[in-house]
Design a protein around this motif. Structure first.
Motif, PDB file in Angstrom:
ATOM      1  N   ARG A 378       0.833  -1.194   0.000  1.00 35.56           N
ATOM      2  CA  ARG A 378       0.000   0.000   0.000  1.00 35.56           C
ATOM      3  C   ARG A 378       0.872   1.251   0.000  1.00 35.56           C
ATOM      4  NH1 ARG A 378      -5.279  -0.574   0.899  1.00 35.56           N
ATOM      5  NH2 ARG A 378      -5.432   1.558   1.683  1.00 35.56           N
ATOM      6  N   ASN A 379       0.242   2.382  -0.291  1.00 35.26           N
ATOM      7  CA  ASN A 379       0.915   3.686  -0.291  1.00 35.26           C
ATOM      8  C   ASN A 379       2.191   3.637  -1.127  1.00 35.26           C
ATOM      9  OD1 ASN A 379      -0.689   5.613   1.419  1.00 35.26           O
ATOM     10  ND2 ASN A 379      -0.600   3.871   2.812  1.00 35.26           N
ATOM     11  N   ASN A 380       3.340   3.946  -0.525  1.00 31.99           N
ATOM     12  CA  ASN A 380       4.593   4.010  -1.287  1.00 31.99           C
ATOM     13  C   ASN A 380       5.364   2.702  -1.232  1.00 31.99           C
ATOM     14  OD1 ASN A 380       5.346   4.114   1.391  1.00 31.99           O
ATOM     15  ND2 ASN A 380       7.049   5.513   1.034  1.00 31.99           N
ATOM     16  N   LEU A 381       4.751   1.640  -0.785  1.00 27.01           N
ATOM     17  CA  LEU A 381       5.344   0.296  -0.650  1.00 27.01           C
ATOM     18  C   LEU A 381       6.241   0.174   0.570  1.00 27.01           C
ATOM     19  CD1 LEU A 381       6.540  -0.330  -4.366  1.00 27.01           C
ATOM     20  CD2 LEU A 381       4.210  -0.422  -3.440  1.00 27.01           C
ATOM     21  N   ALA A 382       6.426   1.254   1.326  1.00 30.44           N
ATOM     22  CA  ALA A 382       7.336   1.250   2.485  1.00 30.44           C
ATOM     23  C   ALA A 382       6.737   2.141   3.564  1.00 30.44           C
ATOM     24  CB  ALA A 382       8.716   1.738   2.077  1.00 30.44           C
ATOM     25  N   GLU A 383       5.926   1.561   4.451  1.00 24.48           N
ATOM     26  CA  GLU A 383       5.105   2.359   5.364  1.00 24.48           C
ATOM     27  C   GLU A 383       5.622   2.391   6.797  1.00 24.48           C
ATOM     28  OE1 GLU A 383       0.666   1.813   3.789  1.00 24.48           O
ATOM     29  OE2 GLU A 383       1.629  -0.104   4.261  1.00 24.48           O
ATOM     30  N   ALA A 384       6.539   1.481   7.159  1.00 25.78           N
ATOM     31  CA  ALA A 384       7.015   1.419   8.542  1.00 25.78           C
ATOM     32  C   ALA A 384       8.534   1.492   8.570  1.00 25.78           C
ATOM     33  CB  ALA A 384       6.546   0.134   9.216  1.00 25.78           C
ATOM     34  N   THR A 385       9.050   2.243   9.538  1.00 28.50           N
ATOM     35  CA  THR A 385      10.500   2.411   9.643  1.00 28.50           C
ATOM     36  C   THR A 385      10.879   2.539  11.107  1.00 28.50           C
ATOM     37  OG1 THR A 385      12.388   3.694   8.803  1.00 28.50           O
ATOM     38  CG2 THR A 385      10.458   4.944   9.476  1.00 28.50           C
ATOM     39  N   PHE A 386      12.164   2.411  11.375  1.00 27.80           N
ATOM     40  CA  PHE A 386      12.654   2.736  12.713  1.00 27.80           C
ATOM     41  C   PHE A 386      14.063   3.293  12.633  1.00 27.80           C
ATOM     42  CE2 PHE A 386      13.906  -1.766  12.319  1.00 27.80           C
ATOM     43  CZ  PHE A 386      15.192  -1.797  12.830  1.00 27.80           C
ATOM     44  N   PHE A 387      14.391   4.121  13.613  1.00 23.23           N
ATOM     45  CA  PHE A 387      15.720   4.695  13.775  1.00 23.23           C
ATOM     46  C   PHE A 387      16.294   4.137  15.079  1.00 23.23           C
ATOM     47  CE2 PHE A 387      13.470   7.669  11.129  1.00 23.23           C
ATOM     48  CZ  PHE A 387      14.419   8.196  10.252  1.00 23.23           C
ATOM     49  N   TRP A 388      17.537   3.666  15.035  1.00 26.99           N
ATOM     50  CA  TRP A 388      18.131   3.129  16.240  1.00 26.99           C
ATOM     51  C   TRP A 388      19.649   3.230  16.154  1.00 26.99           C
ATOM     52  CZ3 TRP A 388      15.616   3.123  20.364  1.00 26.99           C
ATOM     53  CH2 TRP A 388      15.970   2.371  21.487  1.00 26.99           C
ATOM     54  N   LYS A 389      20.305   3.024  17.298  1.00 24.97           N
ATOM     55  CA  LYS A 389      21.758   3.128  17.375  1.00 24.97           C
ATOM     56  C   LYS A 389      22.392   1.747  17.304  1.00 24.97           C
ATOM     57  CE  LYS A 389      21.638   7.222  20.412  1.00 24.97           C
ATOM     58  NZ  LYS A 389      22.064   7.753  21.727  1.00 24.97           N
TER      59      LYS A 389
END
Length: 575
Positions: A378-389
């Motif tokens: 759906r949408n842009n094919l990439a809807e979930a992300t995370f930033f981490w160290k």
């Protein structure tokens, strides 16, 4: 509240009609008939028709009657150039905006799920980095937008504002607190029309830029957030709020999608100005070089429809991107004298940093699982992300994996693993690379693409970070919250360190976030000062991602808009 199918269809139809009218692709009568059929009121239809018809007529006249001189010439209609040109025109300045590419009014730009088809199309410059042993002898492609809207037209339309530490670092590097997070946050609040969770401290609601969390995401996207939380990564309602002032977290992505249609940056900065006589958007105009009187930039030389033109300006703004902006400087004699001499170019101004400090985010393709029961993306094919160290001692996150709702493999890994269509990916991303590359000329011919030593994974800490990142992605993908979506792990599986290192070299690509090749700062390697003026040159500004001293944490469209906003403020004397 989500839009229903009728609302989406009506909004999509109106957006297309309005864009076609503004670009002179449909006539007034056809527009009115189609808009009324789409359910737009008679009064609104006539108002839109008047504005769009004036824009088309004005631009046709302006293109056929180019002037010999303008207040400003802006080179490049991407995320920086469209902002600068639109704001200068709104203030009454005479502006010529030159774009080498063509129209953005095509499905590959407008439809959210079609953006990958822009890669290696006529809307991509077609850059490729030199082969490197650090990526097992591979030559990584470096897509960059060659169309109205630049990267905002061809990439994944993610609005990632960057981490607080990015802008405070830029302020330190430039010696100017105007680049600090405190000041940049004011600009973000001014320009954003944020449609997500309320945050009066950090988000704006009355600006020109429509930004929303991915609407009605595929079920696997919130599942990934729960999976990230299960391994100790907190979840947030907003990827650009408090999350990016601290250690990071997981969230549904902010996107530039409205009524089911992608919005590039010109849609909100440029098109509303095109009915005015004081701005000319010239597409298919490839810049060959700059003209100088002494060390003052006076003119731009470009080719359009097989004819050469030279047009002068009181000030020139380069927004051609992190590969073409240093190219134009070097062709014009601004750069490393030894490098220029190799191509028979006389040095106008010694500037050792031109083309150096190249940075791009690394995206590994990828950690892939086969679905039990495949879900449509759906949408842009990439809807979930995370930033981490990757290392708790870091001052900000250095990892940004994205969940991609289709299988995402490299040209090498796709031949080594049995990738199937019904699969999904978590792609490990490195957004604080320590490796640095360099952009150089292939020749003095302006039509030749530059040569790029990407430097990818050259610094050993980058591989260390990605080894942490890939195991974190595997842990998330194999966790309990994801089991409903996993039949089996396709790649990479449980590999030893040596095998995993080789896998990363085979799978490494880029985020298409080329940057930092004309960095802002105060040292001898700085190409522009804090006001974005090219050092040693009068009348020449740079307003694109090349001026970043260090690439921002996350997708680069939003910080590039900030660079355009700052450039416009400086040129217009706005404090």
């Amino acid at each position: 509240m989500y839009l229903n199918d009728h609302d989406l269809a009506q909004g999509d139809a109106l957006n297309r009609l309005e864009a076609g009218l503004y670009r002179g692709q449909i006539g007034r009568r056809a527009f009115i008939k189609a808009a009324l059929a789409a359910g737009v009121s008679l009064a609104a239809t006539h108002a839109l028709a008047d504005a769009g018809e004036m824009a088309a007529i004005s631009q046709l006249y302006n293109r056929q009657n180019l002037k010999g001189s303008y207040d400003y010439i802006v080179v490049g209609a991407g995320s920086g150039g469209a902002v600068v040109a639109g704001r200068l025109a709104a203030a009454g300045a005479e502006v010529l905006l030159l774009e080498a590419g063509g129209s953005d009014q095509v499905d590959a730009v407008l439809k959210p799920g079609m953006w990958p088809s822009n890669i290696r199309s006529e809307r991509d410059w077609g850059f490729t980095a030199d082969p490197s042993s650090d990526v097992n002898g591979r030559a990584l492609i470096l897509p960059m937008g060659r169309a109205v809207g630049g990267g905002s037209s061809v990439n994944a339309t993610v609005w990632a504002r960057g981490h607080k530490g990015d802008f405070d670092h830029w302020a330190d590097e430039s010696g100017d607190p105007a680049w600090s997070y405190e000041n940049v946050l004011k600009i973000y609040r001014r320009i954003e029309n944020w449609r997500g969770a309320e945050d009066a401290v950090r988000r704006g609601k009355n600006g020109r830029l429509w930004i929303e969390p991915a609407q009605d995401p595929a079920a696997i996207a919130p599942a990934m957030l729960a999976a990230a939380n299960s391994v100790g990564i907190p979840t947030f309602d907003d990827m650009n709020g408090a999350m990016m002032e601290g250690d990071g977290g997981a969230a549904i992505a902010n996107l530039r999608i409205k009524n089911g249609q992608r919005r590039n940056i010109p849609a909100d900065y440029l098109y509303g100005e095109l009915s005015k006589p004081n701005i000319t958007l010239l597409t298919g105009a490839e810049v060959m070089g700059l003209g100088f009187e002494g060390t003052t930039a006076r003119a731009v030389k470009f080719r359009k429809d097989g004819q050469n033109h030279t047009v002068s300006a009181k000030r020139i703004v380069l927004s051609a991107g992190a590969l073409n902006t240093p190219k134009l400087l070097m062709l014009s004699g601004i750069g490393d004298p030894d490098e220029l001499a190799r191509h028979g170019i006389k040095t106008l101004v010694k500037s050792m940093g031109v083309g150096r400090n190249f940075q791009d985010h690394v995206l590994v393709a990828g950690c892939i699982w086969e679905y039990k029961d495949a879900l449509p993306p759906r949408n842009n094919l990439a809807e979930a992300t995370f930033f981490w160290k990757s290392d708790a001692s870091l001052d900000r996150p250095d990892l940004q994996p994205f969940q991609i709702e289709v299988p995402y493999a490299s040209e090498v890994t796709s031949t080594k693993f049995p990738v199937v269509p019904g699969a999904w990916t978590i792609a490990p991303g490195l957004v604080k690379p320590k490796s640095r590359g360099r952009v150089t000329l292939r020749s003095a011919n302006p039509l030749d693409l530059v040569q790029v030593d990407g430097g990818f994974l050259r610094h050993p800490d980058d591989m260390k970070a990605l080894l942490v990142g890939i195991e974190l992605c595997r842990e998330i993908g194999n966790s309990a919250p994801m089991r409903a979506y996993v039949k089996r792990e396709i790649m990479p599986g449980n590999l030893g360190k040596a095998e995993m290192t080789s896998f990363i070299r085979d799978a490494a690509g880029t985020y298409f976030h080329e940057s930092c090749t004309c960095k802002m700062g105060t040292d001898e390697m700085s190409v522009v000062d804090a006001s974005l003026n090219v050092r040693g040159i009068e009348g020449l500004t740079i307003a694109d991602a090349s001026v970043m001293p260090q690439v921002s944490t996350g997708n680069t469209m939003a910080p590039t808009v900030i660079i355009g906003e700052r450039a416009a403020d400086i040129l217009l004397g706005v404090t």
